[in-house]
Design an enzyme around this catalytic site. Structure first.
Site, PDB file in Angstrom:
ATOM      1  N   LYS A 214       0.845  -1.206   0.000  1.00  0.00           N
ATOM      2  CA  LYS A 214       0.000   0.000   0.000  1.00  0.00           C
ATOM      3  C   LYS A 214       0.882   1.259   0.000  1.00  0.00           C
ATOM      4  O   LYS A 214       0.636   2.210  -0.751  1.00  0.00           O
ATOM      5  CB  LYS A 214      -0.913  -0.008   1.232  1.00  0.00           C
ATOM      6  CG  LYS A 214      -1.655   1.289   1.489  1.00  0.00           C
ATOM      7  CD  LYS A 214      -2.692   1.585   0.424  1.00  0.00           C
ATOM      8  CE  LYS A 214      -3.186   3.020   0.534  1.00  0.00           C
ATOM      9  NZ  LYS A 214      -4.103   3.378  -0.535  1.00  0.00           N
ATOM     10  N   CYS A 268      -3.194  11.263   1.266  1.00  0.00           N
ATOM     11  CA  CYS A 268      -2.505   9.972   1.132  1.00  0.00           C
ATOM     12  C   CYS A 268      -1.104  10.136   0.544  1.00  0.00           C
ATOM     13  O   CYS A 268      -0.112   9.820   1.204  1.00  0.00           O
ATOM     14  CB  CYS A 268      -3.319   9.043   0.227  1.00  0.00           C
ATOM     15  SG  CYS A 268      -4.831   8.446   1.002  1.00  0.00           S
TER      16      CYS A 268
END
Ligand SMILES: NC(=O)c1ccc[n+]([C@@H]2O[C@H](COP(=O)([O-])OP(=O)(O)OC[C@H]3O[C@@H](n4cnc5c(N)ncnc54)[C@H](O)[C@@H]3O)[C@@H](O)[C@H]2O)c1
Length: 425
Positions: A214, A268
């Site tokens: 991720k 993010c």
């Protein structure tokens, strides 16, 4: 062995957790949603989200009315717990995992034999293993997969989220999903749980591989954006149009350079690469450099705008866009917002900010003299300098005749040759 999971609890009902809870509930599963923010819980109980996501309110209304989704502030017993709380960085760029730790502490008292815990929050490598240690300290009566692999009382896995806000409900179902277990049994249990709605390809792996994959996805995006942003500085120094140069380079069959912009924003991509760098600073000079290139780009753009403004006695600057990317209202970590703040702090000129997706400026900007939220027409009519910071669709059809006599700084290449058009007008 597939365990029957009658009730699922989602801890953290934000951009990730709430659509996930609603989607499970829409498949007829009993879901208890937990959030520490009472106002968010109250809104959800009324069948509405506390943020904008297309179609989410319609699903929420249905699942709240049918009783499949119930929102509360205190965790209750369930057969599976999904943790989707924030994982920001601190000012020193280290990971702040306090919400994950607090969420784990809050479910510990209600955990029982057979339960599954899945962490969805984006986390540094090793977080799931640490979660097992934390839960064992709090519940020494239960065993966890790190010390009792394939035979533990509680199963523990990591499954990262990849949704794109604005497309969340579709992407939740269609995106490929990775299930990283602390043991194989946990990975399988997580996959079986999400099979209630996840229709995309799935992969089973270990928790640390899932955690790192991720982070790698977002670091990959960051490094590629940094390359484009660095090229924009190179082209500026040579007096060349970066979009034209990249267009030419991309004619090569194995070259695919991204478009430069005002920087890199959102909560993010500017955050997650630091989780890798924090763990291995000596091995990640590229990841760090990319972060720095992208973090410095807004300052470069602000400098360009100040330079253009210095040609006018009492400059009026049209700032087109505040959001972190086109066509959204999200200002988190937005480079355009940072540029507006720089210009306001330096009193570079009167700022007419055009952001069609928000109704109010952030309070710190609104409080400044000479800073207003304006319509595109008003701002273009009055501006000496036009700074295009976000490629919103609303800015695509700017009439070039309105740019006559103005200086244009186009950070996103919204309209090819916009700067030149203004210069030539
Ligand atoms: N938003 C995205 O597009 C996206 C995509 C992929 C991954 N992620 C990751 O998912 C995680 C969650 O992100 P988000 O965007 O949903 O965040 P968010 O801030 O929108 O929502 C998180 C929610 O958790 C709640 N919360 C905080 N501490 C809590 C606690 N101890 N118990 C219960 N609730 C608590 C907050 O009140 C908030 O409502 C983050 O790690 C993020 O990096 C987000």
């Amino acid at each position: 062995m597939t365990l029957a999971r009658k009730t699922i609890s989602v801890i953290g009902l934000g951009y990730v957790g709430l659509p996930t809870a609603a989607t499970f509930a829409s498949r007829g599963i009993a879901v208890v949603g937990v959030d520490i923010r009472e106002e968010a819980v109250a809104r959800i109980r009324a069948g509405a989200a506390h943020f904008i996501e297309p179609d989410l309110d319609a699903v929420l209304r249905r699942v709240v009315a049918s009783g499949h989704l119930r929102a509360t502030t205190v965790p209750e017993p369930a057969e599976a717990f999904l943790i989707a709380v924030p994982t920001p960085i601190r000012h020193d760029r280290t990971a702040d995992l306090s919400a994950v730790t607090a969420a784990l502490a809050s479910i510990a008292p209600v955990l029982k034999r057979g339960d599954l815990v899945v962490i969805e929050s984006t986390c540094p490598v090793g977080t799931t293993a640490k979660a097992a240690r934390q839960l064992r300290d709090l519940r020494p009566d239960l065993s966890f997969p790190d010390t009792a692999p394939e035979a533990s009382d509680v199963l523990l896995a990591y499954s990262p989220e990849r949704i794109l806000p604005g497309q969340t409900l579709r992407e939740l179902v269609d995106n490929p999903r990775t299930y990283g277990g602390l043991d194989h049994r946990s990975a399988v249990a997580a996959r079986d749980l999400y099979a209630a709605f996840a229709a995309g390809p799935s992969r089973l792996t270990s928790a640390p591989e899932a955690e790192l994959s991720k982070l790698v996805e977002n670091a990959y995006r960051d490094v590629n954006c940094a390359f484009a942003n660095e090229l924009s500085l190179v082209c500026d120094a040579f007096g060349l149009d970066v979009w034209s140069v990249i267009g030419l380079a991309n004619l090569h069959p194995r070259v695919d350079i991204l478009s430069p912009g005002a920087g890199v924003g959102g909560h993010c991509i500017p955050v997650d690469p630091w989780f890798i760098h924090e763990a291995l600073p000596d091995r990640t000079p590229l990841i760090r450099a990319a972060r720095e290139v992208n973090d410095n780009k807004p300052l470069f753009v602000a400098g360009r705008i100040a330079e253009a403004a210095s040609r006018f006695a009492a400059p009026v600057i049209a700032v087109l866009g505040l959001a972190y990317k086109p066509n959204v209202d999200d200002l988190r970590e937005s480079p355009a917002l940072r540029i507006a703040r720089e210009l306001a702090a330096d009193e570079t000129g009167r700022l007419m900010i055009v952001e069609p997706h928000v109704r109010h400026l952030p309070p710190d900007l609104a409080a400044r003299d000479g800073v207003t939220l304006a319509s595109l027409d008003e701002a273009l009519a009055q501006a000496d300098v036009v700074a295009v910071l976000v490629g919103h669709d609303a800015f695509r059809s700017i009439d070039r005749a309105l740019l006559a006599g103005k200086a244009v700084v186009d950070a996103v290449g919204l309209t090819p040759g916009l700067e030149a058009a203004a210069a030539a007008a």
